[in-house]
Design an enzyme around this catalytic site. Structure first.
Site, PDB file in Angstrom:
ATOM      1  N   GLU A  77      -9.760  -3.901   5.215  1.00  0.00           N
ATOM      2  CA  GLU A  77      -9.426  -2.845   4.250  1.00  0.00           C
ATOM      3  C   GLU A  77      -8.340  -3.309   3.280  1.00  0.00           C
ATOM      4  OE1 GLU A  77     -10.971   0.342   4.173  1.00  0.00           O
ATOM      5  OE2 GLU A  77     -12.338  -0.794   5.437  1.00  0.00           O
TER       6      GLU A  77
ATOM      7  N   TYR B 228       1.222  -5.449  13.060  1.00  0.00           N
ATOM      8  CA  TYR B 228       0.145  -4.650  12.466  1.00  0.00           C
ATOM      9  C   TYR B 228      -0.727  -4.023  13.539  1.00  0.00           C
ATOM     10  CZ  TYR B 228      -3.330  -3.221   9.071  1.00  0.00           C
ATOM     11  OH  TYR B 228      -4.175  -2.470   8.274  1.00  0.00           O
TER      12      TYR B 228
ATOM     13  N   ASP C  98      -5.975  -6.911   6.923  1.00  0.00           N
ATOM     14  CA  ASP C  98      -7.272  -6.664   7.530  1.00  0.00           C
ATOM     15  C   ASP C  98      -8.316  -6.516   6.429  1.00  0.00           C
ATOM     16  OD1 ASP C  98      -6.619  -4.223   6.459  1.00  0.00           O
ATOM     17  OD2 ASP C  98      -6.891  -3.066   8.291  1.00  0.00           O
TER      18      ASP C  98
ATOM     19  N   HIS D 202      -6.311 -10.320  14.558  1.00  0.00           N
ATOM     20  CA  HIS D 202      -4.937 -10.731  14.309  1.00  0.00           C
ATOM     21  C   HIS D 202      -4.198 -10.768  15.645  1.00  0.00           C
ATOM     22  CE1 HIS D 202      -6.076  -9.914  10.242  1.00  0.00           C
ATOM     23  NE2 HIS D 202      -6.286  -8.642  10.507  1.00  0.00           N
TER      24      HIS D 202
ATOM     25  N   GLU E  29       0.795  -1.235   0.000  1.00  0.00           N
ATOM     26  CA  GLU E  29       0.000   0.000   0.000  1.00  0.00           C
ATOM     27  C   GLU E  29       0.823   1.279   0.000  1.00  0.00           C
ATOM     28  OE1 GLU E  29      -3.929  -0.981   2.510  1.00  0.00           O
ATOM     29  OE2 GLU E  29      -2.124  -2.048   3.075  1.00  0.00           O
TER      30      GLU E  29
ATOM     31  N   ARG F 109      -3.824  -2.514  13.376  1.00  0.00           N
ATOM     32  CA  ARG F 109      -5.291  -2.536  13.376  1.00  0.00           C
ATOM     33  C   ARG F 109      -5.738  -3.958  13.667  1.00  0.00           C
ATOM     34  NH1 ARG F 109      -4.268   1.001   9.015  1.00  0.00           N
ATOM     35  NH2 ARG F 109      -4.957   3.119   9.469  1.00  0.00           N
TER      36      ARG F 109
ATOM     37  N   ASP G  30      -2.334  -4.825   3.418  1.00  0.00           N
ATOM     38  CA  ASP G  30      -2.414  -5.048   4.865  1.00  0.00           C
ATOM     39  C   ASP G  30      -3.338  -6.221   5.224  1.00  0.00           C
ATOM     40  OD1 ASP G  30      -0.638  -3.066   5.411  1.00  0.00           O
ATOM     41  OD2 ASP G  30      -2.133  -1.531   5.858  1.00  0.00           O
TER      42      ASP G  30
END
Length: 902
Positions: A84, A296, A82, A343, A7, A298, A80
């Site tokens: 998103e 990570y 997740d 996670h 990203e 989130r 990533d």
């Protein structure tokens, strides 16, 4: 050679280093596509089909990936880990297929890693998978819901409530929490109660405090001592009796560490300990993650990988010794209902690396890393061992009993490293250490006075101290006549505190509203919309926010309901788990929601205001002490007060407008310092009023002939409750004439937009000179000599601070392509990016500490590309332009991932 897509460019650079020359690593720069902000982007008539559009800024990045695939026939999506990130991978693959950049024989795979370390990245590359369809469908459902709510509800607000900006599926529920807390505070009625404490001394002269727990043989409840009379009788009951130590009980106790961080608890603790907002916290965490320092950021998960647990235990043993290590590893179970965000916890990627070993000069990143590192080690450390002691002191007739409590730390355990902060600090005495006290020994009053201890330890400024000689306030240090070792303290119950970002995130988490990836963006949105302001880290609703919330509660109550929003989140979690069809969820929602929208379309603004006026009546028109009509206008005395709206929000105004132009804010009060008539002068009423920009005084009433009667704002430091007729006339007499300047022209003083000032216009000057005054009182007091001196100094240095060299707030480094320093500068109109002769203003709301090199390069490129903004010298040198064109395009900052519309 496979093309790997991540990203952000910072992440791409790190991963490219780990993978080596056998891979092409490119950045998508955040979301690739979104729903265009126009009607029909979600087609509710045809199965909720969505019309996606590649953003203007993303087109060149998609093209770069497509061009790379011409030579490298393999695509690895490494966004990533997740929801998103999964959505971005799906968007990329879909967009590239529509461009026919992915051939039939092009292998496409998805890899995820929870930390940007060489081992995590290389291990992930060995375990590719396909894009997770249920996770993508959960994203599609959320995005469609946010679009349908925002696109359909926001126009209703614009039409019915001028000045309202938007509504959102999660943001409106979050705003409701803040508004309802404020209404609780306003409706709160304090209740008086008293407590009694005494200072005792052991036979060895050591002092300790105790609180009264039994009076007249009965256990004392919180409100049993309701007034000063009862408190004084309690003081006499204690001081008139001989007291002994009835019992001493010591119990061993333990304190266990908190679980490691997940997103919400990290945001809460960063807010408590550093005052960081949710967005500021997540920005710092994002940079730490991209640098490979933490996992990570989130996540809803609190479990830790087994190898990380063992690494933490090794680090604890090496750093603190084996006694700080529990016999077996601590295991923490995930609370998250949905697996999609659960996670691993947020932890350091290297347990032996403390904050002093990370390569960053950014203060936020260093503080946050230190917090994460300490919490992670502490969660695997031994419990703290305590000894809690309770001492009961009683009279022989058992009519009076007092209790002293305290604790002794036997072994600090995890507290050696870290202790979790608290949102509301309690006033208990459990942390106090007691001296050695023996059962049966006399409990004699100490010779010391409790007055000094009270002044330091009292948790309320308005407490009253009661002794045998009467009461004294904290500010009045009267000598207690009889016994200074016994005090009665007056207290008042307190309203619930306003939310901080930390406590609001905690509340949203408890209610099941939103998800970790949305909290920061939601909190930012309600502040950017000017629905809420933050003061001293507390969230306070603006009048505009109140009006929007009351409107939604009356006309769309279901959709700002806590239970409804939480249940919808659970349905979306079922979609992400593959247990529900996302189009069924959308269909059920849209059927009812579209009907609710249709019902409000025919409502007139006056009808809406009448409903809101009634709903807000207890707040807007509280009962008056004299029993008069609370809706009666305090100025004209005949008109009725009503709720009105404007582009700046709601306010209360007189129904006799335009004959009476009385107004006050929603949160205003018409009594005790609020809007009122101060008196009369020369036949005109002089009144105190509240306006958009604060309180002001006015002479007379506005009429059709005199639409702007004389008025003057209250200067800074002047309180409305202190205003009287004399002060008002002083303000209305401004500007004040100080006297004739020696070189001609009158010197005057007044208050202006930027504070108090002095003005002089010489005969040969067009506009004259303005010089600032530091003290508002100088407007009325400054004399001729001082005035001439200030004006001379201003004329000698008309530029003032504007002539000083701009100050660099942050040095970002050299421009990666063209050279030259890139800095964040402090400017007259706010911070800006400077590179050579290009100055680019920071976007509204962007803090200097949040600016990265990638963001700076994007702003510089955008500024240089604007017509007329480039350097004239460069325009005359075609060769130079040609050379520049060969360079790689300036990198752009990765847009933040947030659920738009939430």
């Amino acid at each position: 050679m496979p093309v790997v897509v991540v990203e952000s460019p910072a992440k791409a650079k790190t991963i490219n280093k780990y993978l080596g020359p056998g891979y092409t690593v490119l950045a998508s720069y955040g979301h690739v596509r979104d729903l265009p902000p126009k009607d029909g982007s979600v087609d509710t008539e045809h199965g909720f089909e969505m019309k996606w559009e590649v953003g203007a800024d993303s087109r060149k990045h998609v093209k770069a990936i497509a061009d790379a695939l011409k030579d490298d026939n393999a695509l690895i999506l490494a966004t990533d880990p997740d929801r998103e990130g999964e959505a971005i991978s799906w968007h990329l693959e879909d967009a590239l297929r529509k461009r026919k950049a992915i051939k039939k024989d092009t292998p496409v795979s998805r890899v995820v890693f929870n930390a940007i370390t060489k081992s995590a990245v290389t291990e992930a590359m060995k375990n590719p998978r396909q894009v997770d369809a249920p996770l993508v469908e959960a994203y599609l459902a959320r995005r469609a819901l946010d679009y349908l709510v925002g696109f359909n509800l926001s126009p209703v607000l614009w039409r019915k409530l001028p000045g309202a900006k938007s509504a959102g599926r999660v943001q409106s529920v979050c705003l409701r929490l803040i508004v309802e807390r404020e209404m609780e505070i306003e409706a709160f009625t304090p209740r008086e109660y008293w407590s009694l404490k005494a200072l005792f001394a052991t036979p060895r002269g050591q002092e300790y405090e105790a609180r009264l727990t039994v009076l007249a043989g009965k256990k004392l409840d919180k409100f049993d001592l309701a007034n000063a009379t009862q408190a004084e009788l309690a003081v006499q009951a204690v001081t008139s009796r001989a007291l002994t130590v009835k019992a001493v009980e010591a119990k061993p106790g333990t304190r266990n560490p908190s679980a490691p961080f997940m997103t919400s608890t990290l945001q809460q603790e960063a807010s408590r300990k550093f005052g960081m907002g949710a967005r500021q916290c997540m920005n710092a965490a994002q940079r730490l993650y991209e640098a490979g320092y933490i996992t990570y950021m989130r996540t809803d998960g609190i479990d830790m990988a087994p190898e990380a647990v063992m690494a933490a235990r090794d680090a604890i043993k090496d750093r603190f010794g084996e006694e700080y290590l529990p016999k077996s590893p601590r295991m923490y179970k995930n609370k998250a209902k949905n697996a999609q965000e659960a996670h691993e916890c947020i932890r350091p990627t290297e347990m032996t690396r403390d904050a002093g070993k990370i390569k960053t000069t950014d203060a936020d990143q260093r503080k946050l890393y230190d917090l994460i590192w300490k919490r992670t080690l502490a969660c695997q450390m031994a419990a703290a061992r305590l000894e809690r002691t309770t001492v009961d002191i009683a009279s022989g007739d058992e009519q009076v009993e007092l209790r002293a409590t305290g604790q002794v730390m036997m072994f600090d355990g995890f507290l050696r490293v870290y202790e979790e902060g608290r949102d509301d600090v309690s006033g208990d005495d459990d942390d106090r250490r007691l001296p050695q006290i023996s059962q049966g020994e006399p409990a004699a009053f100490a010779k010391s006075s409790l007055r000094d201890q009270f002044a330091k330890a009292s948790d309320q400024d308005d407490d009253v101290v009661e002794g045998a000689g009467g009461a004294m306030t904290r500010s009045d240090a009267a000598v207690l006549a009889a016994n200074e070792a016994v005090l009665a303290l007056q207290h008042f119950t307190q309203p619930p505190p306003r939310y901080t970002e930390a406590t609001l995130v905690k509340k949203m988490e408890e209610l099941g509203i939103g998800r970790p990836s949305t909290y920061a963006s939601v909190l930012t949105t309600i502040q950017d919309r000017e629905y809420v302001r933050k003061e001293q880290n507390r969230l306070i609703p603006e009048d505009k926010g109140r009006i929007v919330t009351i409107f939604l509660l009356n006309f769309f109550r279901k959709y700002v309901g806590y239970e409804f929003t939480a249940n919808l989140e659970e349905e979306l979690d079922e979609v992400s788990a593959g247990a529900a069809n996302y189009k069924d969820v959308l269909d059920r929602f849209w059927r009812d929601f579209s009907a609710a929208i249709a019902e409000t379309s025919d409502l007139r603004i006056t009808e809406v205001l009448d409903v809101l006026d009634d709903a807000l009546a207890p707040t807007l028109y509280p009962p008056r002490e004299d029993g008069s009509d609370p809706r009666q206008c305090p100025l004209c005395g005949t008109g009725q007060l009503h709720l009105k709206t404007s582009k700046t929000g709601g306010f209360v105004g007189c129904g006799n407008y335009p004959e009476c132009r009385y107004t006050r804010p929603i949160g205003g009060d018409s009594a005790d310092g609020g809007d009122r008539v101060l008196g009369e002068d020369a036949g005109d009423e002089i009144s105190l009023r509240s306006g958009r920009f604060g309180p002001y005084v006015q002479r007379g009433e506005a009429t059709e002939e005199n639409k702007k009667p004389p008025r003057a704002s209250l200067p800074k430091g002047w309180k409305p409750e202190d205003m009287d007729l004399e002060k008002a006339l002083t303000l209305l007499s401004l500007p004040r004439e100080v006297g004739e300047h020696p070189e001609g022209g009158m010197i005057t003083t007044n208050f202006g937009r930027f504070g108090p000032y002095i003005h002089h216009k010489a005969p040969d000057e067009a506009k004259g000179v303005y010089a600032n005054l530091k003290d508002p009182a100088d407007v009325f007091e400054v004399g001729m000599n001082r005035a001439v001196e200030l004006l001379a100094a201003k004329r000698a240095n008309p530029g003032g601070r504007g002539r000083a060299a701009a100050k660099a707030l942050r040095e970002l480094g050299e421009h990666p392509e063209s050279g030259g320093p890139v800095n964040v500068m402090e400017g007259r109109y706010g911070p800006y990016i400077k590179w050579e002769k290009v100055n680019a203003t920071l976007p509204k709301g962007t803090e200097p500490g949040d600016v990265t090199m990638e963001m700076a390069l994007e702003l510089i490129a955008a500024k240089a590309a604007k017509p007329g903004k480039g350097r004239k010298a460069a325009a005359k040198k075609p060769a130079a332009r040609k050379a520049t064109a060969k360079k790689a395009p300036a990198k752009k900052a990765a847009p933040k991932k947030a659920a738009a519309g939430e």
